[in-house]
Design a protein around this motif. Structure first.
Motif, PDB file in Angstrom:
ATOM      1  N   ARG A   1       0.836  -1.202   0.000  1.00 56.73           N
ATOM      2  CA  ARG A   1       0.000   0.000   0.000  1.00 56.73           C
ATOM      3  C   ARG A   1       0.875   1.258   0.000  1.00 56.73           C
ATOM      4  NH1 ARG A   1      -4.391  -0.013   4.606  1.00 56.73           N
ATOM      5  NH2 ARG A   1      -2.524   0.335   5.865  1.00 56.73           N
ATOM      6  N   TYR A   2       1.970   1.202   0.749  1.00 64.08           N
ATOM      7  CA  TYR A   2       2.883   2.350   0.760  1.00 64.08           C
ATOM      8  C   TYR A   2       3.467   2.590  -0.631  1.00 64.08           C
ATOM      9  CZ  TYR A   2       7.072   5.109   1.200  1.00 64.08           C
ATOM     10  OH  TYR A   2       8.035   6.072   0.985  1.00 64.08           O
ATOM     11  N   PHE A   3       3.947   1.532  -1.286  1.00 62.10           N
ATOM     12  CA  PHE A   3       4.581   1.726  -2.596  1.00 62.10           C
ATOM     13  C   PHE A   3       3.579   2.052  -3.692  1.00 62.10           C
ATOM     14  CE2 PHE A   3       8.389  -0.094  -0.632  1.00 62.10           C
ATOM     15  CZ  PHE A   3       9.341   0.770  -1.161  1.00 62.10           C
ATOM     16  N   LEU A   4       2.332   1.586  -3.541  1.00 61.46           N
ATOM     17  CA  LEU A   4       1.283   2.039  -4.465  1.00 61.46           C
ATOM     18  C   LEU A   4       1.069   3.541  -4.321  1.00 61.46           C
ATOM     19  CD1 LEU A   4      -1.481  -0.740  -4.288  1.00 61.46           C
ATOM     20  CD2 LEU A   4      -0.371   0.109  -6.373  1.00 61.46           C
ATOM     21  N   GLN A   5       1.064   4.007  -3.082  1.00 62.63           N
ATOM     22  CA  GLN A   5       0.901   5.436  -2.823  1.00 62.63           C
ATOM     23  C   GLN A   5       2.096   6.228  -3.348  1.00 62.63           C
ATOM     24  OE1 GLN A   5       0.486   6.436   1.308  1.00 62.63           O
ATOM     25  NE2 GLN A   5       0.173   8.605   0.933  1.00 62.63           N
ATOM     26  N   LEU A   6       3.304   5.717  -3.107  1.00 61.90           N
ATOM     27  CA  LEU A   6       4.499   6.410  -3.589  1.00 61.90           C
ATOM     28  C   LEU A   6       4.531   6.445  -5.110  1.00 61.90           C
ATOM     29  CD1 LEU A   6       7.150   7.787  -2.750  1.00 61.90           C
ATOM     30  CD2 LEU A   6       8.267   5.546  -2.917  1.00 61.90           C
TER      31      LEU A   6
ATOM     32  N   PHE B   1       6.419  12.531  -6.595  1.00 59.45           N
ATOM     33  CA  PHE B   1       7.029  13.352  -7.635  1.00 59.45           C
ATOM     34  C   PHE B   1       8.507  13.603  -7.320  1.00 59.45           C
ATOM     35  CE2 PHE B   1       2.560  14.277  -8.166  1.00 59.45           C
ATOM     36  CZ  PHE B   1       2.414  14.407  -9.533  1.00 59.45           C
ATOM     37  N   GLY B   2       9.249  14.024  -8.342  1.00 57.00           N
ATOM     38  CA  GLY B   2      10.612  14.487  -8.128  1.00 57.00           C
ATOM     39  C   GLY B   2      11.694  13.620  -8.715  1.00 57.00           C
ATOM     40  N   GLY B   3      11.355  12.481  -9.322  1.00 59.88           N
ATOM     41  CA  GLY B   3      12.386  11.655  -9.929  1.00 59.88           C
ATOM     42  C   GLY B   3      13.123  10.804  -8.912  1.00 59.88           C
ATOM     43  N   PRO B   4      14.197  10.117  -9.336  1.00 56.27           N
ATOM     44  CA  PRO B   4      14.878   9.134  -8.480  1.00 56.27           C
ATOM     45  C   PRO B   4      15.441   9.720  -7.200  1.00 56.27           C
ATOM     46  CG  PRO B   4      16.173   9.636 -10.444  1.00 56.27           C
ATOM     47  CD  PRO B   4      14.813  10.212 -10.669  1.00 56.27           C
ATOM     48  N   VAL B   5      15.981  10.934  -7.272  1.00 59.02           N
ATOM     49  CA  VAL B   5      16.575  11.542  -6.080  1.00 59.02           C
ATOM     50  C   VAL B   5      15.531  11.696  -4.986  1.00 59.02           C
ATOM     51  CG1 VAL B   5      17.800  13.546  -5.193  1.00 59.02           C
ATOM     52  CG2 VAL B   5      18.212  12.782  -7.535  1.00 59.02           C
ATOM     53  N   ALA B   6      14.391  12.286  -5.344  1.00 61.79           N
ATOM     54  CA  ALA B   6      13.340  12.492  -4.360  1.00 61.79           C
ATOM     55  C   ALA B   6      12.754  11.168  -3.891  1.00 61.79           C
ATOM     56  CB  ALA B   6      12.246  13.376  -4.950  1.00 61.79           C
ATOM     57  N   LEU B   7      12.571  10.225  -4.792  1.00 62.11           N
ATOM     58  CA  LEU B   7      11.920   8.960  -4.446  1.00 62.11           C
ATOM     59  C   LEU B   7      12.717   8.165  -3.417  1.00 62.11           C
ATOM     60  CD1 LEU B   7      10.612   7.909  -7.964  1.00 62.11           C
ATOM     61  CD2 LEU B   7       9.237   8.680  -6.026  1.00 62.11           C
ATOM     62  N   VAL B   8      14.027   8.036  -3.614  1.00 65.62           N
ATOM     63  CA  VAL B   8      14.817   7.307  -2.611  1.00 65.62           C
ATOM     64  C   VAL B   8      14.860   8.078  -1.299  1.00 65.62           C
ATOM     65  CG1 VAL B   8      16.200   6.075  -4.327  1.00 65.62           C
ATOM     66  CG2 VAL B   8      17.020   8.275  -3.437  1.00 65.62           C
TER      67      VAL B   8
ATOM     68  N   ALA C   1       3.867  -2.811  -7.622  1.00 64.33           N
ATOM     69  CA  ALA C   1       3.089  -1.748  -6.979  1.00 64.33           C
ATOM     70  C   ALA C   1       3.699  -0.382  -7.231  1.00 64.33           C
ATOM     71  CB  ALA C   1       2.993  -2.015  -5.473  1.00 64.33           C
ATOM     72  N   PHE C   2       5.014  -0.306  -7.245  1.00 62.87           N
ATOM     73  CA  PHE C   2       5.702   0.959  -7.430  1.00 62.87           C
ATOM     74  C   PHE C   2       5.600   1.473  -8.862  1.00 62.87           C
ATOM     75  CE2 PHE C   2       9.959   3.198  -7.895  1.00 62.87           C
ATOM     76  CZ  PHE C   2       9.540   4.366  -7.262  1.00 62.87           C
ATOM     77  N   VAL C   3       5.683   0.571  -9.829  1.00 62.79           N
ATOM     78  CA  VAL C   3       5.747   0.971 -11.246  1.00 62.79           C
ATOM     79  C   VAL C   3       4.365   1.107 -11.885  1.00 62.79           C
ATOM     80  CG1 VAL C   3       6.529   0.221 -13.537  1.00 62.79           C
ATOM     81  CG2 VAL C   3       8.048   0.000 -11.564  1.00 62.79           C
TER      82      VAL C   3
ATOM     83  N   VAL D   1       6.637  14.104 -20.102  1.00 59.61           N
ATOM     84  CA  VAL D   1       5.578  13.277 -19.508  1.00 59.61           C
ATOM     85  C   VAL D   1       6.116  12.542 -18.288  1.00 59.61           C
ATOM     86  CG1 VAL D   1       4.250  11.150 -19.851  1.00 59.61           C
ATOM     87  CG2 VAL D   1       4.106  12.999 -21.522  1.00 59.61           C
ATOM     88  N   ALA D   2       7.321  12.008 -18.409  1.00 56.24           N
ATOM     89  CA  ALA D   2       7.918  11.290 -17.285  1.00 56.24           C
ATOM     90  C   ALA D   2       8.166  12.202 -16.100  1.00 56.24           C
ATOM     91  CB  ALA D   2       9.230  10.643 -17.731  1.00 56.24           C
ATOM     92  N   MET D   3       8.508  13.464 -16.383  1.00 56.83           N
ATOM     93  CA  MET D   3       8.823  14.389 -15.305  1.00 56.83           C
ATOM     94  C   MET D   3       7.586  14.944 -14.616  1.00 56.83           C
ATOM     95  SD  MET D   3      12.060  14.412 -14.950  1.00 56.83           S
ATOM     96  CE  MET D   3      12.310  15.834 -13.887  1.00 56.83           C
ATOM     97  N   ILE D   4       6.468  15.022 -15.340  1.00 51.87           N
ATOM     98  CA  ILE D   4       5.257  15.584 -14.721  1.00 51.87           C
ATOM     99  C   ILE D   4       4.356  14.512 -14.133  1.00 51.87           C
ATOM    100  CG2 ILE D   4       5.257  17.601 -16.231  1.00 51.87           C
ATOM    101  CD1 ILE D   4       2.914  16.330 -17.752  1.00 51.87           C
ATOM    102  N   THR D   5       4.749  13.235 -14.293  1.00 56.92           N
ATOM    103  CA  THR D   5       3.997  12.152 -13.659  1.00 56.92           C
ATOM    104  C   THR D   5       4.794  11.635 -12.470  1.00 56.92           C
ATOM    105  OG1 THR D   5       4.951  10.605 -15.272  1.00 56.92           O
ATOM    106  CG2 THR D   5       2.721  11.395 -15.700  1.00 56.92           C
ATOM    107  N   PRO D   6       4.115  11.111 -11.452  1.00 57.67           N
ATOM    108  CA  PRO D   6       4.823  10.558 -10.293  1.00 57.67           C
ATOM    109  C   PRO D   6       5.476   9.225 -10.626  1.00 57.67           C
ATOM    110  CG  PRO D   6       2.478  10.174 -10.089  1.00 57.67           C
ATOM    111  CD  PRO D   6       2.663  11.032 -11.319  1.00 57.67           C
ATOM    112  N   GLY D   7       6.215   8.694  -9.669  1.00 57.05           N
ATOM    113  CA  GLY D   7       6.856   7.405  -9.867  1.00 57.05           C
ATOM    114  C   GLY D   7       8.196   7.541 -10.566  1.00 57.05           C
ATOM    115  N   PRO D   8       8.799   6.413 -10.966  1.00 52.77           N
ATOM    116  CA  PRO D   8      10.134   6.447 -11.569  1.00 52.77           C
ATOM    117  C   PRO D   8      10.155   7.178 -12.904  1.00 52.77           C
ATOM    118  CG  PRO D   8       9.161   4.250 -11.750  1.00 52.77           C
ATOM    119  CD  PRO D   8       8.265   5.042 -10.846  1.00 52.77           C
TER     120      PRO D   8
END
Length: 390
Positions: A18-23, A28-35, A92-94, A264-271
């Motif tokens: 559930r956490y990774f579905l939410q993340l 947002f923010g790309g790999p730096v923010a996500l980790v 769940a994350f992707v 598109v990749a930058m304005i959408t959440p996730g990886p």
């Protein structure tokens, strides 16, 4: 294996999913923010993952090719729930961002482009710089402490990333070797000899299937599998490789279409690497999107799950701890450098600079401010300001 890993987990697999579905839906923010979010939420706030397990995951993600954020997520899923956890967490994350780029790909083809994207990205891109700057700062403070060697590795990787605008894979390995030889040299190597060597190291059904364009899908599969298997670093590192194949070599997309795909990749959440789903959709529809995503993410899944047992088994040996700490310092240095690289491309005028600074100040002042709310506000400002300034 750490004590945290041996003990019964303080969370259920469903809670982690559930956490990774939410993340994946709101991160947002790309790999730096996500980790950074993973560390803040799973290590600091909830205590589900130990600091040692997080560092191991981040180190493995930097050592292996593929998107860093996805690999770190997969490893954290593996920590207590092994292959099942890694597989389900990866999906769940992707999946949320993949579904979003499919919808955007359909709209892009249906309405002849997404003219509003430039305006949205104008605001979101600036706010994202503030978000990832805060994440990089937290990772730096948490990972390095007062170890002078780790700070030297960190600053070296930061400078190299800023100068070359890329992440050089062998430097992460060299940093790990340096940390090992400096802090936990093997018995056969004298301490003075270890320091000298370390100094050198620094630098569908049948009917559906019959209607598919199999030669094109095969090309897509081979190309994106290579992208997932041979490109090191964060999700942003895959962009130059994709451009060379998608635009220059295969001529699947025009320059403008490729830039729109990255936006598109930058304005959408996730990886960020989920842009492969958008590209695959533009080239060959839904089958193309699925093949491109599978080709990109399957190698990173295997590169994470297969070596994970050995990371867990030998992770507390002094030599491995020193190796992992040094690679973590290198990773955080490269992450911080990538903030500067992205900022140079996203902060194009005074309003964008002010937006980024406002994001930093807001996140610094209000620790629990939801990032999606900040991104939504920045998008609204972009839609308002961009037409006036351009």
């Amino acid at each position: 294996m750490t004590a945290t890993t041996l003990a019964a987990p303080r969370y259920t697999l469903w809670q982690l999913l559930r956490y990774f579905l939410q993340l994946g839906t709101l991160g947002f923010g790309g790999p730096v923010a996500l980790v950074g979010y993973m560390h803040r939420d799973l290590v600091e706030r909830r205590g589900w993952i130990s600091e040692a397990d997080y560092k191991e995951g981040l180190a493995l993600a930097q050592l292996a090719p593929g998107p860093m954020a996805a690999q770190t997520a997969i490893y954290l899923g593996y920590v207590h729930y092994r292959a099942l956890g890694a597989t389900l967490v990866g999906l769940a994350f992707v999946l949320p961002s993949f579904l979003m780029v499919l919808a955007l790909g359909w709209a892009y083809q249906r309405f002849g482009g997404l003219q509003w994207m430039q305006a949205v990205f104008y605001g979101v891109g600036a706010a994202v710089i503030g978000i990832i700057a805060i994440s990089a700062h937290k990772l730096t403070v948490k990972s390095l402490g007062r170890d002078k060697l780790l700070w030297a590795i960190y600053l070296t990787l930061l400078a190299v990333t800023v100068i070359t605008e890329s992440e050089i894979a062998w430097l992460f390995l060299a940093a790990g070797v340096l940390g090992w030889l400096w802090h936990a040299p093997p018995r056969w190597l004298p301490r003075s000899g270890a320091n000298a060597v370390a100094a050198v190291q620094l630098p569908a059904a049948g009917s559906l299937l019959s209607g598919l364009d199999w030669p094109l899908l095969s090309q897509i599969g081979v190309f994106f599998t290579k992208a997932g298997a041979f490109v090191f670093g964060s999700g942003l590192a895959i962009v130059p490789f994709l451009y060379g194949g998608v635009v220059t070599e295969h001529h699947w997309l025009s320059d403008k279409q490729f830039v729109d795909a990255v936006a598109v990749a930058m304005i959408t959440p996730g990886p960020v690497v989920i842009t492969v789903g958008f590209i695959g959709y533009l080239v060959a529809g839904l089958p193309g999107a699925c093949v491109a995503a599978l080709g990109t993410f399957l190698p990173c899944y295997l590169f994470t799950v297969l070596p994970a047992p050995y990371f867990k088994k030998y992770g507390k040996l002094p030599a491995v701890v020193a190796f992992v700490n040094a690679i973590t310092a290198a990773a955080v240095g490269a992450i911080t450098g990538s903030v500067i690289v992205i900022a140079r491309r996203s902060l194009v005028d005074i309003p964008t600079v002010l937006l980024a600074l406002a994001a930093v100040l807001l996140l610094w002042r209000f620790k629990k401010l939801p990032e999606p709310l900040l991104v939504a506000g920045a998008a609204a400002l972009g839609l308002l300001l961009y037409p006036l300034l351009h």
